[in-house]
Design a protein around this motif. Structure first.
Motif, mmCIF file in Angstrom:
data_model
loop_
_atom_site.group_PDB
_atom_site.id
_atom_site.type_symbol
_atom_site.label_atom_id
_atom_site.label_comp_id
_atom_site.label_asym_id
_atom_site.label_seq_id
_atom_site.Cartn_x
_atom_site.Cartn_y
_atom_site.Cartn_z
ATOM 1 N N ALA A 49 0.852 -1.196 0.000
ATOM 2 C CA ALA A 49 0.000 0.000 0.000
ATOM 3 C C ALA A 49 0.883 1.240 0.000
ATOM 4 O O ALA A 49 1.856 1.313 0.752
ATOM 5 C CB ALA A 49 -0.905 0.003 1.228
ATOM 6 N N LEU A 50 0.568 2.197 -0.856
ATOM 7 C CA LEU A 50 1.189 3.519 -0.828
ATOM 8 C C LEU A 50 0.249 4.396 -0.023
ATOM 9 O O LEU A 50 -0.906 4.596 -0.421
ATOM 10 C CB LEU A 50 1.355 4.081 -2.239
ATOM 11 C CG LEU A 50 2.673 3.771 -2.953
ATOM 12 C CD1 LEU A 50 2.874 2.294 -3.098
ATOM 13 C CD2 LEU A 50 2.746 4.480 -4.257
ATOM 14 N N VAL A 51 0.717 4.896 1.109
ATOM 15 C CA VAL A 51 -0.175 5.547 2.070
ATOM 16 C C VAL A 51 0.301 6.947 2.439
ATOM 17 O O VAL A 51 1.441 7.126 2.874
ATOM 18 C CB VAL A 51 -0.285 4.691 3.358
ATOM 19 C CG1 VAL A 51 -1.232 5.327 4.363
ATOM 20 C CG2 VAL A 51 -0.729 3.267 3.038
ATOM 21 N N ASP A 52 -0.592 7.915 2.280
ATOM 22 C CA ASP A 52 -0.354 9.262 2.791
ATOM 23 C C ASP A 52 -0.672 9.229 4.290
ATOM 24 O O ASP A 52 -1.420 8.368 4.761
ATOM 25 C CB ASP A 52 -1.268 10.255 2.068
ATOM 26 C CG ASP A 52 -0.917 11.699 2.344
ATOM 27 O OD1 ASP A 52 0.090 11.973 3.033
ATOM 28 O OD2 ASP A 52 -1.663 12.576 1.870
ATOM 29 N N LYS A 67 -3.098 -1.407 10.733
ATOM 30 C CA LYS A 67 -4.173 -2.394 10.562
ATOM 31 C C LYS A 67 -3.906 -3.276 9.337
ATOM 32 O O LYS A 67 -4.113 -4.498 9.391
ATOM 33 C CB LYS A 67 -5.521 -1.685 10.445
ATOM 34 C CG LYS A 67 -6.701 -2.631 10.448
ATOM 35 C CD LYS A 67 -8.013 -1.861 10.514
ATOM 36 C CE LYS A 67 -9.187 -2.820 10.543
ATOM 37 N NZ LYS A 67 -10.466 -2.130 10.636
ATOM 38 N N LEU A 68 -3.456 -2.669 8.238
ATOM 39 C CA LEU A 68 -3.136 -3.447 7.040
ATOM 40 C C LEU A 68 -2.060 -4.484 7.344
ATOM 41 O O LEU A 68 -2.144 -5.635 6.912
ATOM 42 C CB LEU A 68 -2.653 -2.527 5.908
ATOM 43 C CG LEU A 68 -3.692 -1.638 5.250
ATOM 44 C CD1 LEU A 68 -3.017 -0.622 4.328
ATOM 45 C CD2 LEU A 68 -4.708 -2.465 4.483
ATOM 46 N N TYR A 69 -1.061 -4.083 8.107
ATOM 47 C CA TYR A 69 0.040 -4.985 8.442
ATOM 48 C C TYR A 69 -0.401 -6.069 9.436
ATOM 49 O O TYR A 69 -0.156 -7.253 9.223
ATOM 50 C CB TYR A 69 1.211 -4.181 9.019
ATOM 51 C CG TYR A 69 2.398 -5.029 9.362
ATOM 52 C CD1 TYR A 69 3.248 -5.504 8.358
ATOM 53 C CD2 TYR A 69 2.684 -5.382 10.675
ATOM 54 C CE1 TYR A 69 4.346 -6.291 8.661
ATOM 55 C CE2 TYR A 69 3.776 -6.165 10.988
ATOM 56 C CZ TYR A 69 4.597 -6.618 9.978
ATOM 57 O OH TYR A 69 5.683 -7.419 10.279
ATOM 58 N N ASP A 70 -1.058 -5.649 10.493
ATOM 59 C CA ASP A 70 -1.449 -6.587 11.549
ATOM 60 C C ASP A 70 -2.483 -7.613 11.089
ATOM 61 O O ASP A 70 -2.414 -8.779 11.470
ATOM 62 C CB ASP A 70 -2.013 -5.835 12.765
ATOM 63 C CG ASP A 70 -0.945 -5.073 13.535
ATOM 64 O OD1 ASP A 70 0.261 -5.337 13.328
ATOM 65 O OD2 ASP A 70 -1.318 -4.199 14.344
ATOM 66 N N GLU A 71 -3.437 -7.180 10.273
ATOM 67 C CA GLU A 71 -4.542 -8.067 9.915
ATOM 68 C C GLU A 71 -4.423 -8.717 8.537
ATOM 69 O O GLU A 71 -4.992 -9.787 8.314
ATOM 70 C CB GLU A 71 -5.868 -7.320 10.044
ATOM 71 C CG GLU A 71 -6.122 -6.892 11.494
ATOM 72 C CD GLU A 71 -7.480 -6.280 11.713
ATOM 73 O OE1 GLU A 71 -8.427 -6.603 10.974
ATOM 74 O OE2 GLU A 71 -7.584 -5.439 12.629
ATOM 75 N N LEU A 72 -3.700 -8.079 7.618
ATOM 76 C CA LEU A 72 -3.582 -8.630 6.262
ATOM 77 C C LEU A 72 -2.139 -8.935 5.853
ATOM 78 O O LEU A 72 -1.910 -9.514 4.796
ATOM 79 C CB LEU A 72 -4.197 -7.668 5.233
ATOM 80 C CG LEU A 72 -5.682 -7.335 5.376
ATOM 81 C CD1 LEU A 72 -6.094 -6.325 4.317
ATOM 82 C CD2 LEU A 72 -6.524 -8.598 5.277
ATOM 83 N N GLY A 73 -1.182 -8.500 6.656
ATOM 84 C CA GLY A 73 0.217 -8.707 6.302
ATOM 85 C C GLY A 73 0.699 -7.808 5.175
ATOM 86 O O GLY A 73 1.735 -8.071 4.566
ATOM 87 N N VAL A 74 -0.024 -6.730 4.900
ATOM 88 C CA VAL A 74 0.329 -5.800 3.822
ATOM 89 C C VAL A 74 1.222 -4.704 4.398
ATOM 90 O O VAL A 74 0.844 -4.018 5.341
ATOM 91 C CB VAL A 74 -0.935 -5.180 3.183
ATOM 92 C CG1 VAL A 74 -0.557 -4.119 2.155
ATOM 93 C CG2 VAL A 74 -1.805 -6.254 2.563
ATOM 94 N N ARG A 75 2.396 -4.559 3.811
ATOM 95 C CA ARG A 75 3.319 -3.511 4.239
ATOM 96 C C ARG A 75 3.054 -2.233 3.458
ATOM 97 O O ARG A 75 2.546 -2.270 2.355
ATOM 98 C CB ARG A 75 4.751 -3.982 4.072
ATOM 99 C CG ARG A 75 5.059 -5.120 5.050
ATOM 100 C CD ARG A 75 6.402 -5.736 4.825
ATOM 101 N NE ARG A 75 7.476 -4.783 5.066
ATOM 102 C CZ ARG A 75 8.711 -4.970 4.613
ATOM 103 N NH1 ARG A 75 9.026 -6.022 3.911
ATOM 104 N NH2 ARG A 75 9.649 -4.064 4.864
ATOM 105 N N SER A 76 3.423 -1.112 4.068
ATOM 106 C CA SER A 76 3.140 0.196 3.481
ATOM 107 C C SER A 76 4.406 0.954 3.123
ATOM 108 O O SER A 76 5.426 0.852 3.802
ATOM 109 C CB SER A 76 2.317 1.041 4.454
ATOM 110 O OG SER A 76 1.051 0.469 4.656
ATOM 111 N N LEU A 77 4.289 1.717 2.052
ATOM 112 C CA LEU A 77 5.277 2.703 1.669
ATOM 113 C C LEU A 77 4.589 4.043 1.882
ATOM 114 O O LEU A 77 3.580 4.332 1.240
ATOM 115 C CB LEU A 77 5.678 2.529 0.197
ATOM 116 C CG LEU A 77 6.579 3.593 -0.409
ATOM 117 C CD1 LEU A 77 7.926 3.646 0.317
ATOM 118 C CD2 LEU A 77 6.790 3.319 -1.892
ATOM 119 N N PHE A 78 5.092 4.827 2.817
ATOM 120 C CA PHE A 78 4.464 6.106 3.123
ATOM 121 C C PHE A 78 4.915 7.163 2.122
ATOM 122 O O PHE A 78 6.109 7.313 1.863
ATOM 123 C CB PHE A 78 4.792 6.551 4.549
ATOM 124 C CG PHE A 78 4.155 5.688 5.589
ATOM 125 C CD1 PHE A 78 2.813 5.846 5.908
ATOM 126 C CD2 PHE A 78 4.865 4.689 6.225
ATOM 127 C CE1 PHE A 78 2.205 5.048 6.854
ATOM 128 C CE2 PHE A 78 4.273 3.875 7.177
ATOM 129 C CZ PHE A 78 2.929 4.050 7.493
#
Length: 117
Positions: A49-52, A67-78
């Motif tokens: 996920a690209l997240v502002d 939440k994305l990381y904890d529940e779906l394992g999706v890492r973010s690029l801020f």
């Protein structure tokens, strides 16, 4: 790579989506606020996920990323103009892919995502 773009500025979101698609990535969804982004991520299952940080409807990108990381394992690029050292430290536990300041360029975006491929 399947990517979720979470950005409340429509022009910036449009630009990022265009850059990502030119680079060969699939944008599975776009959202301007954290609640919509969560609903779309749960269905679309992005790779990243690209997240502002500051989002529409007074929602928070950091909370969404956790939440994305904890529940779906999706890492973010801020991707934000609001990145502080305190925010970086607070996000360490979710292993962010990185922090990019705005405006984002094709080169900075490509460099950040290339490490994942």
């Amino acid at each position: 790579m399947r990517i979720l773009v979470v950005e409340d500025d429509a022009l910036i979101a449009l630009d990022m989506v265009g850059l990502l698609e030119e680079m060969g990535h699939e944008v599975v969804a776009e959202a301007a606020d954290a609640c919509t982004a969560w609903d779309l991520a749960a269905v679309g299952r992005p790779d990243v996920a690209l997240v502002d940080i500051r989002l529409a409807r007074n929602t928070d990108g950091g909370t969404l990323a956790r939440k994305l990381y904890d529940e779906l394992g999706v890492r973010s690029l801020f991707v934000s103009g609001s990145i502080t050292e305190d925010f970086r430290k607070a996000m360490q536990t979710i292993q962010p892919l990185g922090f990019l300041g705005k405006p984002v360029t094709r080169r900075t975006l490509d460099d950040a995502l290339r490490e994942l491929a």
